[in-house]
Design a protein around this motif. Sequence first.
Motif, PDB file in Angstrom:
ATOM      1  N   MET A 126      20.594  34.776  -3.290  1.00  0.00           N
ATOM      2  CA  MET A 126      19.166  34.722  -3.590  1.00  0.00           C
ATOM      3  C   MET A 126      18.895  35.500  -4.869  1.00  0.00           C
ATOM      4  SD  MET A 126      16.029  36.069  -1.247  1.00  0.00           S
ATOM      5  CE  MET A 126      16.607  37.748  -1.446  1.00  0.00           C
ATOM      6  N   GLN A 173      22.007  38.197   8.263  1.00  0.00           N
ATOM      7  CA  GLN A 173      21.164  37.422   7.362  1.00  0.00           C
ATOM      8  C   GLN A 173      20.168  38.261   6.577  1.00  0.00           C
ATOM      9  OE1 GLN A 173      23.227  34.425   7.584  1.00  0.00           O
ATOM     10  NE2 GLN A 173      21.292  34.055   6.564  1.00  0.00           N
ATOM     11  N   ASN A 193      22.435  38.248   1.409  1.00  0.00           N
ATOM     12  CA  ASN A 193      21.178  37.842   0.785  1.00  0.00           C
ATOM     13  C   ASN A 193      20.444  38.989   0.104  1.00  0.00           C
ATOM     14  OD1 ASN A 193      20.925  34.961   1.451  1.00  0.00           O
ATOM     15  ND2 ASN A 193      20.921  35.666   3.572  1.00  0.00           N
ATOM     16  N   THR A 253      18.267  41.208   1.074  1.00  0.00           N
ATOM     17  CA  THR A 253      16.814  41.140   1.254  1.00  0.00           C
ATOM     18  C   THR A 253      16.126  42.460   0.924  1.00  0.00           C
ATOM     19  OG1 THR A 253      16.922  41.686   3.620  1.00  0.00           O
ATOM     20  CG2 THR A 253      17.053  39.357   3.017  1.00  0.00           C
ATOM     21  N   SER A 313      16.014  28.117   2.378  1.00  0.00           N
ATOM     22  CA  SER A 313      17.449  27.912   2.221  1.00  0.00           C
ATOM     23  C   SER A 313      17.747  26.431   2.060  1.00  0.00           C
ATOM     24  CB  SER A 313      18.211  28.457   3.436  1.00  0.00           C
ATOM     25  OG  SER A 313      19.596  28.163   3.346  1.00  0.00           O
ATOM     26  N   ASP A 335      22.763  31.202   3.038  1.00  0.00           N
ATOM     27  CA  ASP A 335      22.216  31.786   1.813  1.00  0.00           C
ATOM     28  C   ASP A 335      20.751  31.412   1.664  1.00  0.00           C
ATOM     29  OD1 ASP A 335      24.620  32.928   1.071  1.00  0.00           O
ATOM     30  OD2 ASP A 335      25.261  31.169  -0.077  1.00  0.00           O
TER      31      ASP A 335
END
Length: 370
Positions: free
Chosen positions: A1, A58, A65, A67, A119, A129
């Motif tokens: 990302m 995730q 990713n 985040t 995604s 991803d």
Amino acid sequence: MRTLVRYCVTTVTVTVLTLTLGAALASANPNAINPIPGLNGVNGVPQLGGRARAVAQQTGILSQNRTQDLNVLGTDLGIMWDNGRGEILTAFGDTAGLGLPNLLSGSLWAWRSNVLFRSTDRDLSNGMDFSSAVTDAFGQAKELIPSPKIPFVEISRIPTAGIAVGDTQYLSAMSVKNWGPAGTWETNYSGLIFSNDNGENWAPAPETVRPSEGGNRNFQMSAFLKRDGFVYQYGTPPGRGGLVHLARVPEAQIRDLGAYEYWDGGAWVRDVNAARPLMGDGVAELSVQWNDYLGQFLMLTTDAHNSVVMRRASSVTGPWSPPEVIVDTRELPSAYGAYIHPWSSGPDLYFLTTVHQNYNVLLMHTTLHR
């Protein structure tokens, strides 16, 4: 990302963490959490010996990713649906990040009630991803629908189901009034919010509000399924352990509560108060999908022991099979939620599950058997 802004874990985080650890011991509030790896007793993807394996984390600092670059250090749930444009949209629930703590709500983190990632990844064997996220002017993951975060008014607005109807994206969200002991909470109502720009901006649909009373109380939390021109809504009361009820509506009328029909155990009727449970067991956070490989509908939930379980049925109304344990709570004791990835195919079933101990979401895999 693609990273839009970077947030560092600093001494500010450690200070907040220390306070959060203390709060977690005394409160069942799901926002009194600790998403910092190692310091929360978790560092790495869990190794499981049962029917499911953890593929990847995730969200959070350990996620591929990253985040945290969008100020998502910890989050939960992971409601997935196909947007009809070649993307999976994933709405997460209560989300912790750095910033001004929301002390009134009981959270010592900067807290959003709902965020969304996209995604296009079709190879889930090494994780999902994220290609983009809904962000604000500062590059942080944006709260889709804000809530006042005031106890006994509205403490949070949490998504429970998502679906695309034409070019419009819909989320069913519950307005949480207050948190109770672990696994219990009270809601004001549930209702739809919608987006006409692929999730960038959302608005409530007030005509879809279901107060948490009478038959509508059975639809405070939901799972959506599209089939034969209908949207089916599987519903439960607030909290964990409630019985599942079923409604349906023609896709084009999803925002017309008067067009909904309810399964009374033998027929579809208009009276929400006439809906009857689909099974005798209570469940928590659920998802339902048709599975081409099995030629059956699948339902994932957690059970009374907080194990992730799967049920099967040949019809949307059931009868549903006895639960099969997919993730035993003794292997992953703080797991909850089980949301099927819509692009699962063949014998490979992928789903998202939250681990409360580190307050982040795992992509899981299990192999289906005919």
